[in-house]
Design a protein around this motif. Structure first.
Motif, PDB file in Angstrom:
ATOM      1  N   VAL A 158     -31.540  16.284 -43.394  1.00 51.06           N
ATOM      2  CA  VAL A 158     -32.350  15.499 -44.317  1.00 51.06           C
ATOM      3  C   VAL A 158     -33.446  14.967 -43.294  1.00 51.06           C
ATOM      4  N   LEU A 159     -34.561  15.102 -43.445  1.00 51.44           N
ATOM      5  CA  LEU A 159     -35.553  14.338 -42.529  1.00 51.44           C
ATOM      6  C   LEU A 159     -36.242  13.421 -43.501  1.00 51.44           C
ATOM      7  N   GLY A 160     -36.255  12.269 -42.680  1.00 54.15           N
ATOM      8  CA  GLY A 160     -36.979  11.216 -43.536  1.00 54.15           C
ATOM      9  C   GLY A 160     -36.963   9.835 -42.854  1.00 54.15           C
ATOM     10  N   GLY A 161     -37.511   8.864 -43.489  1.00 58.94           N
ATOM     11  CA  GLY A 161     -37.657   7.483 -43.078  1.00 58.94           C
ATOM     12  C   GLY A 161     -36.278   6.594 -43.519  1.00 58.94           C
ATOM     13  N   ASP A 162     -36.488   5.234 -43.756  1.00 57.98           N
ATOM     14  CA  ASP A 162     -35.362   4.394 -43.842  1.00 57.98           C
ATOM     15  C   ASP A 162     -34.907   4.755 -45.203  1.00 57.98           C
ATOM     16  N   GLY A 163     -35.504   4.910 -46.313  1.00 60.85           N
ATOM     17  CA  GLY A 163     -35.585   5.139 -47.556  1.00 60.85           C
ATOM     18  C   GLY A 163     -34.586   6.360 -47.683  1.00 60.85           C
ATOM     19  N   THR A 164     -35.064   7.423 -47.006  1.00 63.35           N
ATOM     20  CA  THR A 164     -34.369   8.784 -47.112  1.00 63.35           C
ATOM     21  C   THR A 164     -32.979   8.887 -46.431  1.00 63.35           C
ATOM     22  N   GLN A 165     -32.973   8.167 -45.030  1.00 70.29           N
ATOM     23  CA  GLN A 165     -31.533   8.069 -44.680  1.00 70.29           C
ATOM     24  C   GLN A 165     -30.793   7.272 -45.666  1.00 70.29           C
ATOM     25  N   LYS A 166     -30.959   6.213 -46.350  1.00 72.10           N
ATOM     26  CA  LYS A 166     -30.316   5.500 -47.389  1.00 72.10           C
ATOM     27  C   LYS A 166     -29.819   6.586 -48.406  1.00 72.10           C
ATOM     28  N   GLY A 167     -30.712   7.411 -48.690  1.00 72.27           N
ATOM     29  CA  GLY A 167     -30.273   8.414 -49.765  1.00 72.27           C
ATOM     30  C   GLY A 167     -29.262   9.400 -49.060  1.00 72.27           C
ATOM     31  N   ALA A 168     -29.523   9.746 -47.972  1.00 68.80           N
ATOM     32  CA  ALA A 168     -28.663  10.744 -47.474  1.00 68.80           C
ATOM     33  C   ALA A 168     -27.185  10.157 -47.238  1.00 68.80           C
ATOM     34  N   SER A 169     -26.914   8.815 -46.825  1.00 75.00           N
ATOM     35  CA  SER A 169     -25.883   8.429 -46.938  1.00 75.00           C
ATOM     36  C   SER A 169     -25.191   8.200 -48.427  1.00 75.00           C
ATOM     37  N   ALA A 170     -25.956   7.911 -49.387  1.00 77.12           N
ATOM     38  CA  ALA A 170     -25.299   8.134 -50.705  1.00 77.12           C
ATOM     39  C   ALA A 170     -24.970   9.510 -51.029  1.00 77.12           C
ATOM     40  N   TYR A 201     -24.653  10.904 -31.745  1.00 79.56           N
ATOM     41  CA  TYR A 201     -24.535  10.580 -33.302  1.00 79.56           C
ATOM     42  C   TYR A 201     -24.194   9.209 -33.637  1.00 79.56           C
ATOM     43  N   ILE A 202     -25.195   8.994 -34.581  1.00 78.36           N
ATOM     44  CA  ILE A 202     -25.179   7.468 -34.964  1.00 78.36           C
ATOM     45  C   ILE A 202     -24.734   7.283 -36.356  1.00 78.36           C
ATOM     46  N   PRO A 203     -23.799   6.421 -36.971  1.00 80.73           N
ATOM     47  CA  PRO A 203     -23.692   6.416 -38.274  1.00 80.73           C
ATOM     48  C   PRO A 203     -24.644   5.735 -39.189  1.00 80.73           C
ATOM     49  N   PHE A 204     -24.850   6.354 -40.295  1.00 84.15           N
ATOM     50  CA  PHE A 204     -25.950   5.807 -40.971  1.00 84.15           C
ATOM     51  C   PHE A 204     -26.228   4.479 -41.178  1.00 84.15           C
ATOM     52  N   TYR A 205     -25.257   3.702 -41.306  1.00 79.52           N
ATOM     53  CA  TYR A 205     -25.222   2.258 -41.681  1.00 79.52           C
ATOM     54  C   TYR A 205     -25.849   1.458 -40.373  1.00 79.52           C
ATOM     55  N   ARG A 206     -25.735   2.249 -39.368  1.00 74.97           N
ATOM     56  CA  ARG A 206     -26.419   1.466 -38.117  1.00 74.97           C
ATOM     57  C   ARG A 206     -27.899   1.317 -37.966  1.00 74.97           C
ATOM     58  N   ILE A 207     -28.348   2.508 -38.571  1.00 76.58           N
ATOM     59  CA  ILE A 207     -29.882   2.619 -38.561  1.00 76.58           C
ATOM     60  C   ILE A 207     -30.607   2.276 -39.690  1.00 76.58           C
ATOM     61  N   ASP A 254     -43.743   4.513 -37.284  1.00 74.38           N
ATOM     62  CA  ASP A 254     -43.939   3.235 -36.612  1.00 74.38           C
ATOM     63  C   ASP A 254     -42.850   2.881 -35.755  1.00 74.38           C
ATOM     64  N   ASN A 255     -42.092   3.957 -35.550  1.00 76.59           N
ATOM     65  CA  ASN A 255     -41.042   3.302 -34.405  1.00 76.59           C
ATOM     66  C   ASN A 255     -40.060   2.405 -34.835  1.00 76.59           C
ATOM     67  N   ASP A 256     -39.852   2.157 -36.309  1.00 74.94           N
ATOM     68  CA  ASP A 256     -39.013   0.825 -36.661  1.00 74.94           C
ATOM     69  C   ASP A 256     -37.733   1.037 -36.828  1.00 74.94           C
ATOM     70  N   ILE A 257     -37.313   2.457 -36.468  1.00 72.70           N
ATOM     71  CA  ILE A 257     -35.580   2.467 -36.473  1.00 72.70           C
ATOM     72  C   ILE A 257     -34.720   2.050 -35.221  1.00 72.70           C
ATOM     73  N   PRO A 258     -33.805   1.244 -35.629  1.00 66.99           N
ATOM     74  CA  PRO A 258     -33.233   0.675 -34.518  1.00 66.99           C
ATOM     75  C   PRO A 258     -32.142   1.438 -33.814  1.00 66.99           C
ATOM     76  N   ILE A 259     -31.599   1.129 -32.713  1.00 69.73           N
ATOM     77  CA  ILE A 259     -30.830   1.763 -32.062  1.00 69.73           C
ATOM     78  C   ILE A 259     -31.501   2.981 -31.110  1.00 69.73           C
ATOM     79  N   ILE A 260     -32.351   3.801 -31.760  1.00 68.81           N
ATOM     80  CA  ILE A 260     -32.743   4.705 -30.877  1.00 68.81           C
ATOM     81  C   ILE A 260     -33.753   4.578 -30.378  1.00 68.81           C
ATOM     82  N   GLU A 288     -29.427  -0.714 -41.720  1.00 70.27           N
ATOM     83  CA  GLU A 288     -28.993  -1.961 -41.978  1.00 70.27           C
ATOM     84  C   GLU A 288     -29.944  -3.214 -41.436  1.00 70.27           C
ATOM     85  N   ARG A 289     -30.903  -2.590 -40.423  1.00 71.90           N
ATOM     86  CA  ARG A 289     -32.044  -3.416 -39.983  1.00 71.90           C
ATOM     87  C   ARG A 289     -33.321  -2.448 -39.508  1.00 71.90           C
TER      88      ARG A 289
END
Ligand code: ATP
Ligand code: MG
Length: 484
Positions: A189-201, A423-429, A223-229, A431-432
């Protein structure tokens, strides 16, 4: 390992060891289906890989989130390191993979698609890869296309996504039904914050049904707005492309009396593109981002600075991120509560607004002739193909995702943490959001390179520093994160 303890709830798997070592692990099939991977990795016999010194990554290798450490600091958070594992969970002939792209466009999407397809084919001998068209809804409402190395061969030279994309809602259980019906067992799944939440579900629903289907997310955000990476793919390309707009604004501004070039760049909540483009270009006199509140009138305000620069230099260039100054706009606009199809808040066009404000101030109030040109390169930037460094980066992301899915990891996303992919758990990227920290050195570098005012009250800064509350106090008036 006797010194390790694992705690797990439905979302989080955290392994703690000695000396403050904490591994925030991603889910693995062995957590909910059955035993550990058993098949030998086909890369063992791959001629390209046979020369690699360390053929396989040790399953227990991890990547540290903090690398600058003090002598007494604990070893902190770690993530599992990416790479091919000696034993894999799928036999290549049994793999049926699919790829979907969701959310807005970003340079590099096609490169990731290409490398997932080619990587699966050439590293693992997987020949069944399906492209889902038009985003999440494509699983049940649109066509699919079989993807082969031949079909994807030259696509990295094109912008956009060959699969198409969409925003707006989708039905998770219909997607999982479709995955089951088609016999798909790896979902990329390639996508932004919304997409990653969708992938988590989607992952949660797959786990609930006990299916052996790996869900791998590749985070996309220009926008480079994904945390951790460290940074997101497409960001470098965007910064590079933004230079062209800034150069054009500079040429226009230089050529007219009191010329002002205004360039609006992407960045709804995070001003990284504006900040990096400004530092890279050196033609910018003022950079305005969402994280740094500013004001127009009065001493230390934007108008005063513009007037000073015009007097000194005869022209100036302003870069403004799309989410900057929204709190100033909201006072006069009434459409702030409108949302787009995916529930993101619609922002007012700050570029148009600030251009008008500058024209009014200097034309009407100060009776000065100014020549203002406003450039909004957003869609031109998003549509370009990715540059060389993003192409290399996208290749690593795709390969990392493949190795992870083959090894039986699922519900994970991939990305570089301090230069090493993990490999990073979905919630980490999700949640903020990652935002520019205006009390960090990078913003100070920008301020010293443009010489613009910080728009902060020096007395307040001094006081906050003394009270040890610099961050919280300065952020009090920054716009709240509206996306969630
Ligand atoms: P970008 O904002 O960078 O363009 P995005 O992935 O955030 O990318 P969205 O339009 O927000 O883009 O979402 C894309 C897809 O993800 C949509 O199909 C939407 O249904 C789904 N989605 C968005 N938000 C959520 C959420 N909170 N939970 C589950 N799914 C979501
Ligand atoms: Mg989004």
């Amino acid at each position: 390992n006797g010194s390790m303890a694992t705690t797990e709830n439905s979302e989080r798997k955290i392994i703690t060891g000695e000396a403050g070592y904490v591994l925030e692990d991603v889910p693995h099939f062995s957590d909910y289906i059955s035993d550990l991977p058993t098949y030998p990795n086909p890369l063992q016999d791959n001629p390209s890989y046979s020369v690699v010194k360390q053929h396989f990554v040790d399953v227990d290798d991890s990547v540290a989130q903090n690398i600058v450490v003090h002598q007494d600091s604990p070893r902190g958070r770690h993530f599992r390191r990416v790479g091919p594992r000696e034993k894999v969970y799928f036999e290549s002939d049994d793999v049926h993979a699919c790829i979907v792209t969701c959310g807005g466009l970003c340079p590099g999407l096609n490169t990731v698609i290409r490398e997932i397809v080619c990587g699966l084919y050439y590293m693992y001998g997987v020949h069944k890869v399906l492209g889902i068209e038009g985003g999440y809804r494509g699983f049940y409402a649109r066509n699919t296309i079989p993807l082969t190395p031949k079909i994807v061969n030259g696509i990295h030279k094109r912008g956009g996504t060959i699969l198409g994309t969409s925003r707006g809602g989708h039905d998770t259980s219909k997607i999982v039904d479709s995955i089951q019906d088609r016999g798909i067992n790896q979902v990329y799944v390639l996508g932004g914050d919304g997409t990653q939440k969708g992938a988590s579900a989607i992952f949660e629903e797959i786990r609930r049904r006990g299916l052996k289907v790996a869900v791998a997310g590749i985070p996309k955000t220009i926008d480079n707005d994904i945390p951790i990476i460290d940074k997101s793919f497409g960001f470098d390309t965007a910064v590079e492309e933004a230079q062209r707009a800034i150069s054009a604004a500079h040429v226009e501004a230089e050529s007219f009396e009191n010329g002002i070039g205004v360039v609006k760049l992407m960045g709804r909540y995070s001003g990284f593109i504006a900040m990096y483009a400004t530092i890279a270009s050196r033609d910018v006199d003022c950079c305005l981002i969402p994280e740094s509140p500013f004001y127009l009138e009065g001493p230390g305000g934007l108008f005063e600075y513009i007037e000073k620069r015009l007097k000194e230099n005869g022209h100036m260039v302003i870069v403004i991120a799309e989410g900057a100054g929204q709190e100033l706009l909201s006072e006069i606009m009434h459409t702030m509560d409108q949302q787009d199809a995916s529930g993101n808040k619609l922002l007012q066009d700050v570029g148009l607004w600030i251009s008008q404000k500058i024209r009014d101030h200097f034309g009407k109030k100060r009776k000065m002739t100014i020549n203002l040109k406003y450039i909004d390169p957003t869609y031109m930037i998003r549509a370009v193909p990715s540059n060389a460094s993003d192409n290399v980066y996208c290749t690593l992301l795709a390969h990392s995702a493949i190795h992870g899915a083959m090894a039986g990891y699922t519900g994970f996303t991939v990305g570089p943490v301090n230069g090493r992919h993990a490999y990073i758990p979905f919630y980490r990227i999700t949640e903020r959001q990652n935002r520019v920290v205006i009390t960090d050195r990078m913003w100070a570098r920008l301020l010293s390179s443009t010489n613009q005012p910080s728009f902060l009250d020096p007395k307040k800064v001094k006081q906050s520093k003394e009270e040890g509350k610099l961050d919280t106090q300065l952020f009090n008036h920054a716009p709240k994160i509206l996306n969630n």
